[in-house]
Write an enzyme that holds these catalytic residues in place. Structure first.
Site, mmCIF file in Angstrom:
data_model
loop_
_atom_site.group_PDB
_atom_site.id
_atom_site.type_symbol
_atom_site.label_atom_id
_atom_site.label_comp_id
_atom_site.label_asym_id
_atom_site.label_seq_id
_atom_site.Cartn_x
_atom_site.Cartn_y
_atom_site.Cartn_z
ATOM 1 N N LYS A 14 33.362 1.454 4.331
ATOM 2 C CA LYS A 14 32.069 1.662 5.066
ATOM 3 C C LYS A 14 31.412 0.393 5.203
ATOM 4 C CE LYS A 14 32.107 6.278 3.963
ATOM 5 N NZ LYS A 14 31.290 7.482 3.068
ATOM 6 N N GLU A 27 36.908 4.288 12.561
ATOM 7 C CA GLU A 27 36.432 3.785 14.000
ATOM 8 C C GLU A 27 35.766 2.401 13.544
ATOM 9 O OE1 GLU A 27 33.067 6.323 14.751
ATOM 10 O OE2 GLU A 27 31.918 5.451 13.305
ATOM 11 N N HIS A 72 46.023 2.005 -9.073
ATOM 12 C CA HIS A 72 46.205 3.413 -9.053
ATOM 13 C C HIS A 72 46.186 3.795 -7.564
ATOM 14 C CE1 HIS A 72 44.292 7.526 -8.543
ATOM 15 N NE2 HIS A 72 44.854 7.887 -9.659
ATOM 16 N N PHE A 111 56.312 6.433 -18.119
ATOM 17 C CA PHE A 111 55.473 6.114 -16.951
ATOM 18 C C PHE A 111 56.105 5.018 -16.156
ATOM 19 C CE2 PHE A 111 50.669 5.768 -15.382
ATOM 20 C CZ PHE A 111 51.046 5.874 -13.987
ATOM 21 N N GLU A 146 39.601 4.366 6.799
ATOM 22 C CA GLU A 146 40.199 5.436 5.796
ATOM 23 C C GLU A 146 41.497 4.794 5.624
ATOM 24 O OE1 GLU A 146 38.227 7.313 4.063
ATOM 25 O OE2 GLU A 146 36.710 7.514 5.506
ATOM 26 N N LYS A 149 26.048 2.227 6.871
ATOM 27 C CA LYS A 149 26.378 3.764 6.416
ATOM 28 C C LYS A 149 25.802 3.957 4.934
ATOM 29 C CE LYS A 149 29.873 3.618 9.563
ATOM 30 N NZ LYS A 149 29.974 2.536 10.409
ATOM 31 N N ASP A 183 25.890 6.078 2.980
ATOM 32 C CA ASP A 183 26.684 6.360 1.831
ATOM 33 C C ASP A 183 26.592 5.406 0.671
ATOM 34 O OD1 ASP A 183 27.300 9.183 2.405
ATOM 35 O OD2 ASP A 183 29.008 8.819 3.442
ATOM 36 N N ASP A 225 44.804 5.543 -5.321
ATOM 37 C CA ASP A 225 43.588 5.882 -4.794
ATOM 38 C C ASP A 225 42.873 4.655 -4.558
ATOM 39 O OD1 ASP A 225 43.879 8.544 -4.182
ATOM 40 O OD2 ASP A 225 43.093 9.072 -6.099
ATOM 41 N N LYS A 226 42.836 3.805 -5.765
ATOM 42 C CA LYS A 226 42.237 2.357 -5.850
ATOM 43 C C LYS A 226 42.768 1.601 -4.714
ATOM 44 C CE LYS A 226 38.656 3.050 -7.411
ATOM 45 N NZ LYS A 226 37.664 3.056 -6.343
ATOM 46 N N ASP A 244 52.554 8.903 -6.400
ATOM 47 C CA ASP A 244 51.650 9.787 -5.993
ATOM 48 C C ASP A 244 50.748 9.206 -4.723
ATOM 49 O OD1 ASP A 244 49.805 12.248 -5.544
ATOM 50 O OD2 ASP A 244 48.694 11.791 -7.242
ATOM 51 N N ALA A 245 50.465 10.035 -3.902
ATOM 52 C CA ALA A 245 49.811 9.564 -2.522
ATOM 53 C C ALA A 245 48.296 8.927 -2.903
ATOM 54 C CB ALA A 245 49.792 10.510 -1.629
ATOM 55 N N LYS A 247 45.597 4.421 -15.921
ATOM 56 C CA LYS A 247 44.154 5.269 -16.172
ATOM 57 C C LYS A 247 43.723 5.259 -17.618
ATOM 58 C CE LYS A 247 44.079 9.308 -13.898
ATOM 59 N NZ LYS A 247 44.191 10.798 -13.531
ATOM 60 N N ARG A 269 38.506 8.942 -3.231
ATOM 61 C CA ARG A 269 38.918 10.020 -4.184
ATOM 62 C C ARG A 269 38.482 9.760 -5.500
ATOM 63 N NH1 ARG A 269 44.655 12.993 -2.583
ATOM 64 N NH2 ARG A 269 45.503 11.017 -3.660
ATOM 65 N N LYS A 270 37.852 8.660 -5.617
ATOM 66 C CA LYS A 270 37.658 8.414 -7.167
ATOM 67 C C LYS A 270 36.140 8.068 -7.127
ATOM 68 C CE LYS A 270 41.224 8.972 -9.235
ATOM 69 N NZ LYS A 270 41.742 10.061 -8.317
#
Length: 413
Positions: free
Chosen positions: A293, A57, A16, A258, A44, A297, A299, A18-19, A266-267, A184, A272-273
């Site tokens: 990260k 960074e 995918h 597909f 990123e 961090k 998060d 995003d992955k 798709d970008a 998916k 995003r997931k």
């Protein structure tokens, strides 16, 4: 608390878009931590048609250091470091399996826009003198565990992941050569008395080789039937016996075709997931992504330790469900709050758990990193098929261990 209901979770494959971005970002994290366990990374990634862009960074001994004048490079890059980063990124895309005209590991354009970590952030986060290492950012993080599955994860997400993991394994092995990397899944389960008992809907959309569509360009009914029968076999193998019935709504490539997928379709962007990465919507999320990260961090590291604590509470038999929230402020070491909710399933007061758990694990960024051994190149594996519910493998997925059970029982006795 409702006893009977329908609940749904989704997952996405390693291909995918995003992955793909998440895995590239964590490839950078692993590359830097392998060279410098105290590296700082916030990477990123953007992926689209024949393009990968890095931004963020960094600080890493032997890769990007301030003051290395002997390198004679005004932006502080070590000789060959940029080439090493690009090679690592291309290898990650190659391992996923992208050799398509719209996205090919050896042909996409590559941009490296990583830059040095802000001196102001470093000042607040770094350990110095009597100052403990501070959190890399403010925020709230959640951990969750439930006794629905052996790995103490929500069943809907667990099976969504397992479906795609099986399909990816078959694609890589050649057992399902008609599959392409992007896919998916979605699983809807009926719960009775809070336990999953049957599947009411199953969905898979998978990128495929030409000719395997039901509709669109060059459809071949025999090939589509082969694809559909294969996915049905995966459903049957992955879900418990009796979960699938004639009443289960099943959708396999519901658009009919597909072929165009991945970053060409798709970008993709890092982070995003986050619901796929965590608990499939069965628990709250603080909003911060994990991939890209380093473990200073919170998060990432505090979300891992919150899962670790929640899982040990459930594994110890102190609750059937447990949610834990931690909060932090940038530059401050200790958490601002510790919150425990056992959703009416606990055998001990939540306030007692809130008092005991911080005594078992020091919940500062450094304490978390040391306890869970997070300063290591262990993150690329986490970036697809969930950060939680995985089997601990040496120093990987240490937050999935239940080694606090005895100490926790003793502490609340």
């Amino acid at each position: 608390m409702r006893k009977s209901f329908l609940f749904t979770s989704e997952s996405v494959s390693e291909g995918h878009p995003d992955k793909v971005a998440d895995q590239i970002s964590d490839t950078i994290v692993d590359l830097f931590l392998a060279k410098d366990p105290e590296a700082r990374i916030a990477c990123e990634t953007l992926t689209t048609t024949q393009l990968v862009v890095l931004a963020g960074e960094i600080r890493c001994r032997g890769v990007y250091e301030f003051g290395k004048v002997e390198w004679k490079d005004t932006d502080y890059w070590a000789p060959g470091a940029k080439d090493e980063i690009e090679a690592a990124v291309r290898n990650t895309v190659k391992e996923i399996g992208y050799e398509q005209s719209g996205f090919h590991w050896n042909e996409f354009r590559f941009e490296n826009n990583l830059h040095g970590q802000s001196a102001e952030i470093a000042m607040g986060v770094d350990e110095s003198g009597n100052k403990d290492e501070g959190a890399g950012d403010q925020g709230i993080m959640f951990g969750y565990a439930t006794d629905e599955t052996p790995g103490l994860m929500p069943a809907t997400l667990y099976y969504s992941h397992k479906i795609l993991e099986r399909m990816a394994a078959d694609r890589h092995s050649g057992a399902a050569p008609f599959l392409e990397p992007d896919a998916k899944s979605q699983v809807t389960l009926a719960y009775e008395n809070e336990k999953p008992v049957r599947a009411t809907a199953l969905v898979v959309s998978t990128q495929h080789a030409p000719g395997y569509s039901e509709k669109g360009k060059n459809p071949d009914s025999a090939k589509y039937a082969e694809l559909r029968d294969y996915v049905m076999g995966v459903f049957t193998d992955v879900l418990p016996a009796g979960f699938i019935s004639d009443e289960t709504a099943i959708y396999i490539n519901p658009t009919g075709a597909f072929e165009i997928g991945g970053p060409d379709g798709d970008a993709g962007v890092t982070g995003r997931k986050i619901i796929v990465d965590t608990y499939g919507g069965a628990a709250p999320h603080g909003g911060g992504a994990f991939s890209g990260k380093d473990p200073t961090k919170v998060d990432r590291s505090a979300a891992y330790v919150a899962r670790y604590l929640a899982k040990n509470v459930v594994a110890a038999g102190l609750a059937r469900r447990c949610t834990i929230q931690l909060s932090y402020a940038i530059g401050i070491a200790e958490p601002l709050s510790v919150y425990v909710d056992t959703h009416g399933t606990g055998t001990v007061e939540e306030a007692k758990l809130e008092a005991v758990l911080p005594k078992l694990v020091r919940l500062t960024p450094k304490g978390i990193r040391e306890h869970l051994k997070l300063n290591a190149p262990i993150y690329k594996k986490t970036a697809a098929y969930g950060h939680f519910g995985r089997d601990p493998e040496g120093d990987t997925f240490t937050w999935e261990k239940t080694d606090l059970v005895d100490a926790l029982k003793a502490a609340i006795a």
